[in-house]
Write an enzyme that holds these catalytic residues in place. Structure first.
Site, PDB file in Angstrom:
ATOM      1  CE  LYS A 162       3.880  -5.046  -4.049  1.00  0.00           C
ATOM      2  NZ  LYS A 162       3.058  -5.840  -4.968  1.00  0.00           N
TER       3      LYS A 162
ATOM      4  NE  ARG B 137       3.782  -2.085 -10.692  1.00  0.00           N
ATOM      5  CZ  ARG B 137       3.735  -1.397  -9.551  1.00  0.00           C
ATOM      6  NH1 ARG B 137       4.292  -1.869  -8.456  1.00  0.00           N
ATOM      7  NH2 ARG B 137       3.144  -0.220  -9.506  1.00  0.00           N
TER       8      ARG B 137
HETATM    9  C1  PT1 Z   1       1.959  -5.604  -8.375  1.00  0.00           C
HETATM   10  C2  PT1 Z   1       1.611  -4.262  -8.034  1.00  0.00           C
HETATM   11  C3  PT1 Z   1       0.975  -3.486  -9.032  1.00  0.00           C
HETATM   12  N1  PT1 Z   1       1.839  -3.726  -6.801  1.00  0.00           N
HETATM   13  C4  PT1 Z   1       1.096  -5.267 -10.525  1.00  0.00           C
HETATM   14  N2  PT1 Z   1       0.740  -4.006 -10.259  1.00  0.00           N
HETATM   15  C5  PT1 Z   1       1.448  -2.478  -6.552  1.00  0.00           C
HETATM   16  N3  PT1 Z   1       0.844  -5.780 -11.747  1.00  0.00           N
HETATM   17  C6  PT1 Z   1       0.825  -1.715  -7.539  1.00  0.00           C
HETATM   18  C7  PT1 Z   1       2.891  -4.025   0.833  1.00  0.00           C
HETATM   19  O1  PT1 Z   1       2.505  -5.096   1.318  1.00  0.00           O
HETATM   20  O2  PT1 Z   1       2.542  -6.412  -7.512  1.00  0.00           O
HETATM   21  N4  PT1 Z   1       1.697  -6.071  -9.600  1.00  0.00           N
HETATM   22  N5  PT1 Z   1       0.605  -2.218  -8.753  1.00  0.00           N
HETATM   23  C8  PT1 Z   1       1.700  -1.903  -5.208  1.00  0.00           C
HETATM   24  N6  PT1 Z   1       0.899  -2.579  -4.250  1.00  0.00           N
HETATM   25  C9  PT1 Z   1       1.359  -2.903  -2.984  1.00  0.00           C
HETATM   26  C10 PT1 Z   1       0.804  -3.983  -2.306  1.00  0.00           C
HETATM   27  C11 PT1 Z   1       2.391  -2.189  -2.417  1.00  0.00           C
HETATM   28  C12 PT1 Z   1       1.291  -4.351  -1.073  1.00  0.00           C
HETATM   29  C13 PT1 Z   1       2.872  -2.522  -1.167  1.00  0.00           C
HETATM   30  C14 PT1 Z   1       2.336  -3.626  -0.492  1.00  0.00           C
HETATM   31  O3  PT1 Z   1       3.760  -3.303   1.334  1.00  0.00           O
END
Ligand code: PT1
Length: 272
Positions: free
Chosen positions: A207, A242
């Site tokens: 992230k 995850r």
């Molecule tokens: C998570 C999650 C998800 N993240 C759960 N499901 C994502 N339960 C999708 C960035 O800042 O943490 N928990 N499903 C992906 N979401 C992101 C959010 C991906 C922020 C990247 C960022 O780079």
């Protein structure tokens, strides 16, 4: 435990749409299971900051063939990352047993009813704001307290909707309406949040807060992603991670456990 991320979206930030094809997606899922993933999280709609929404028919078209094929060929827990009740219902019917709902059912109240009817597992994730705008100006008093309060309130409402606390995993939603300091505080606070009595799920893999700290591109964020998982497991807070990089995460978590549990040859214990 490790949950492998399986994106079946053309705009996926790490896989570049390579797994759009269901057969390839299933192969990648089976590979992650072989690497030690106990959960596979299948997502047909990206929810990362700024991502475009997908309609239900398209999401079903992406997700269902993969759920069906994987349910036939693996004993891993199949999780579906969706905000839509219709997708949740069809996926649970096709062999999924866990719904990963980053919206905490703000957009579609039928989703909780679908989880209740199936007796399925449910990931309750915290998000401040909406995916389109959540990173504009995230603000909290005490972020760990506020996320804890959100979990408590939603666990009660879930129970009213027929979803028992025993079906629920909690996730602080790293990167979902959080600044760098909020993300770090939540990783540090996982142990405290686990005091609510439910296992904690953590998604930090690749992230952007890691990019902010180290100026690293997504594919250069593995070291920090592993460190977060190892640190969170060591704190007693993290239970499920995850991740994109299943083999490396499983190895890192096993190594941590070995260091924790393996006896010294002279039977002395030098840890403080
Ligand atoms: C998570 C999650 C998800 N993240 C759960 N499901 C994502 N339960 C999708 C960035 O800042 O943490 N928990 N499903 C992906 N979401 C992101 C959010 C991906 C922020 C990247 C960022 O780079």
């Amino acid at each position: 435990m490790v949950m492998g991320i399986l994106n079946v979206t053309p705009d996926s930030f790490s896989d570049g749409g390579r797994f759009l094809d269901a057969a390839h997606a299933v192969d990648r899922a089976l590979e992650m299971v072989a690497e030690g993933a106990e959960f596979i999280d299948i997502g047909g709609e990206s929810t990362r900051p700024g991502a475009a929404p997908v309609d239900e028919a398209e999401e079903l078209r992406r997700v269902l063939p993969v759920v069906r094929a994987l349910a036939d060929r693996s004993a891993a827990v199949i999780s579906v990352d969706t905000r839509k009740a219709g997708v949740a219902r069809a996926a649970l019917d096709a062999g999924a047993s866990l719904i990963n709902d980053v919206e905490a059912s703000r957009s579609d109240p039928g989703l909780w009813r679908a989880v209740a009817a199936a007796g399925a597992g449910y990931v309750l994730m915290h998000m401040q704001g909406r995916p389109e705008t959540m990173q504009a100006a995230p603000a909290y008093g005490d972020v760990v307290d506020e996320v804890g309060g959100f979990f408590r309130e939603r666990l009660t409402r879930l129970q009213d909707a027929g979803v028992r606390p025993g079906q629920v995993l909690l996730d602080p939603g790293i990167g979902f309406g959080k600044g760098l300091d909020h993300n770090l505080a939540l990783i540090r606070g996982l142990k405290m949040l686990s005091g609510l009595g439910r296992p904690m799920l953590l998604g930090v893999s690749r992230k952007s807060f890691i990019g902010r700290l180290f100026g690293a591109e997504p594919h250069q964020r593995l070291g920090a992603s592993l460190a977060c998982a190892v640190w969170a497991a060591g704190s007693g807070g993290g239970a499920v991670f995850r991740v994109h990089d299943v083999a490396a995460t499983v190895q890192a978590l096993r190594m941590r456990e070995i260091l924790d549990n393996h006896p010294n040859p002279d039977a002395k214990n030098h840890t403080p």
